[in-house]
Write an enzyme that holds these catalytic residues in place. Structure first.
Site, PDB file in Angstrom:
ATOM      1  CE1 TYR A 300      40.821  84.869  18.561  1.00 52.13           C
ATOM      2  CE2 TYR A 300      41.646  83.828  16.572  1.00 52.13           C
ATOM      3  CZ  TYR A 300      41.875  84.559  17.723  1.00 52.13           C
ATOM      4  OH  TYR A 300      43.148  84.974  18.034  1.00 52.13           O
ATOM      5  CE1 TYR A 356      43.824  87.878  16.181  1.00 55.27           C
ATOM      6  CE2 TYR A 356      46.086  88.678  16.193  1.00 55.27           C
ATOM      7  CZ  TYR A 356      45.171  87.660  16.399  1.00 55.27           C
ATOM      8  OH  TYR A 356      45.610  86.430  16.833  1.00 55.27           O
TER       9      TYR A 356
END
Length: 403
Positions: A300, A356
């Site tokens: 991440y 994203y």
């Protein structure tokens, strides 16, 4: 101790909309994009949307903190007749890798047969994730953050990044390498937002947003939706695609990290970390594996510095050695690879460069890597690690295995 549910469930379908620069998805709606991603995931799995009978959300069923998902609305939109499981992990993006584990819980309890995890993100100009804390109503927490200029996640993470630099001599050159290495993986990806090679000059000239993090150290702000479908491994035999076996999954974290993200009150070395050590240890205990066994890592990357700290927390390198590990080319798709001690990181470009959608693209890339169908395929990839967070707890990790 081997995890009791190891390899008993699998991700069998993935689907995604196009990706849009923030605010450019209109006139599409959250339900439109979520429904589109779910239908594509069903087609990928070779099942009817009417077979879905479970939902496993994260981010408290929040669509990018700006809207909420509602199981009943999605059922009505898609014509799903019955649902026997609907649950959510708390917190934010830290739950993306853990949500399939929530699906496993429902499946192993025989509450459901096909569980969908979906995230859709749509940002209006006046509602931006980058300043979410500054735009929130004052409360006991924000009354500390807002006067300090800590108005968004990037500002909070910048303090942790600076502390890591202070303790271990970490440099911005390492952050630049993370952005450049993952940018190099998007030139051949049709949906990616940032495709052009990133030069040193462009990086160093990028505006400083929260010292030491410049704009290119921040993830993209994009709209779109991603969905994955999880079922039992036995049932997966009837699906269209090779199953991506859920070999291990964990979510949670330690109290010290939970305090650090918003309160900055934790001691070293926890302060200069990604908060993932607890989850990492659980994954390794569940499997008997280590970081060296991973063929690809989808970490991440809402902020570049957090990739470096996750590499340390998961044991790809020792604490404080992330700077040299990264600068040694060890995270590059065409880098030293496993023989040299490295691991390709974010072969899809990640949150920094592809798009994203609050971590869901990392889960999709992990699935495609173990299927052997990824655009930037790691040769003979058998094990893929995907992570969620750093964020307010829980953070999470997922290991997928090739069937």
């Amino acid at each position: 101790m081997t995890w009791v549910n190891q390899d008993k469930c699998a991700i069998v379908g993935v689907g995604a909309t196009d990706y849009y620069v923030r605010g450019k998805s209109w006139p599409r709606t959250i339900n439109d994009m979520a429904g589109d991603a779910i239908l594509k995931a069903c087609a990928d799995a070779g099942i009817s949307v009417k077979q879905i009978d479970g939902f496993a959300y994260y981010s408290t069923a929040g669509a990018g903190y700006l809207d909420k998902f509602d199981t009943a609305s999605l059922m009505e939109t898609l014509g799903i007749p019955n649902v026997s499981f609907s649950a959510t992990l708390t917190s934010g993006g830290g739950g993306c890798a853990g949500a399939p584990g929530l699906a496993v819980a429902g499946l192993m309890n025989e509450d459901c047969k096909y569980v969908v995890t979906v995230m859709a993100l749509q940002q209006l100009p006046q509602h931006r994730l980058g300043v979410v804390f500054g735009a929130s109503a004052p409360n006991a927490e924000n009354s500390f953050l807002q006067p300090s200029g800590l108005v968004g996640p990037g500002h909070l993470m910048s303090v942790l990044a600076r502390r890591h630099m202070h303790l271990y001599g970490t440099t911005r050159d390492a952050f630049k390498e993370i952005v450049q290495a993952t940018r190099a993986n998007t030139h051949n990806r049709p949906k990616a937002i940032r495709k052009n090679p990133l030069t040193d000059e462009e990086y160093w000239n990028s505006p400083m947003l929260a010292d030491p993090l410049c704009r290119l150290d921040f993830c993209l702000e994009t709209d779109g939706a991603v969905a994955v479908i999880t079922t039992t491994t036995e049932r997966a035999k009837d699906c269209k695609q090779p199953p991506a076996l859920i070999h291990a999954v964990a979510h949670g974290g330690s109290r010290e990290w939970g305090r650090a993200f918003a309160w900055m009150g934790m001691p070293d070395p926890d302060f200069a970390s990604s908060g993932h050590e607890f989850v990492a240890n659980r994954l390794w205990e569940q499997t008997g594996l280590t970081a060296k066994d991973m063929d690809v890592a989808l970490l991440y990357d809402h902020f570049s510095a957090m990739v470096l700290m996750q590499l340390e927390d998961y044991g790809f390198c020792k604490k404080g050695e992330g700077n040299d590990y990264v600068l040694g080319g060890n995270i590059r798709y065409d880098g030293p690879g496993k023989k040299g001690g490295g691991v390709p990181v974010n072969t899809h470009g990640g949150n920094l460069n592809e798009c994203y959608i609050i971590g869901m693209t990392h889960v999709v890339e992990a699935v495609e890597q173990v299927r052997g169908t990824a655009i930037n395929q790691v040769e003979n990839a058998e094990l893929a690690l995907a992570t969620g967070g750093p964020a307010s707890l829980p953070v999470s990790g997922l290991i997928l295995r090739r069937a």
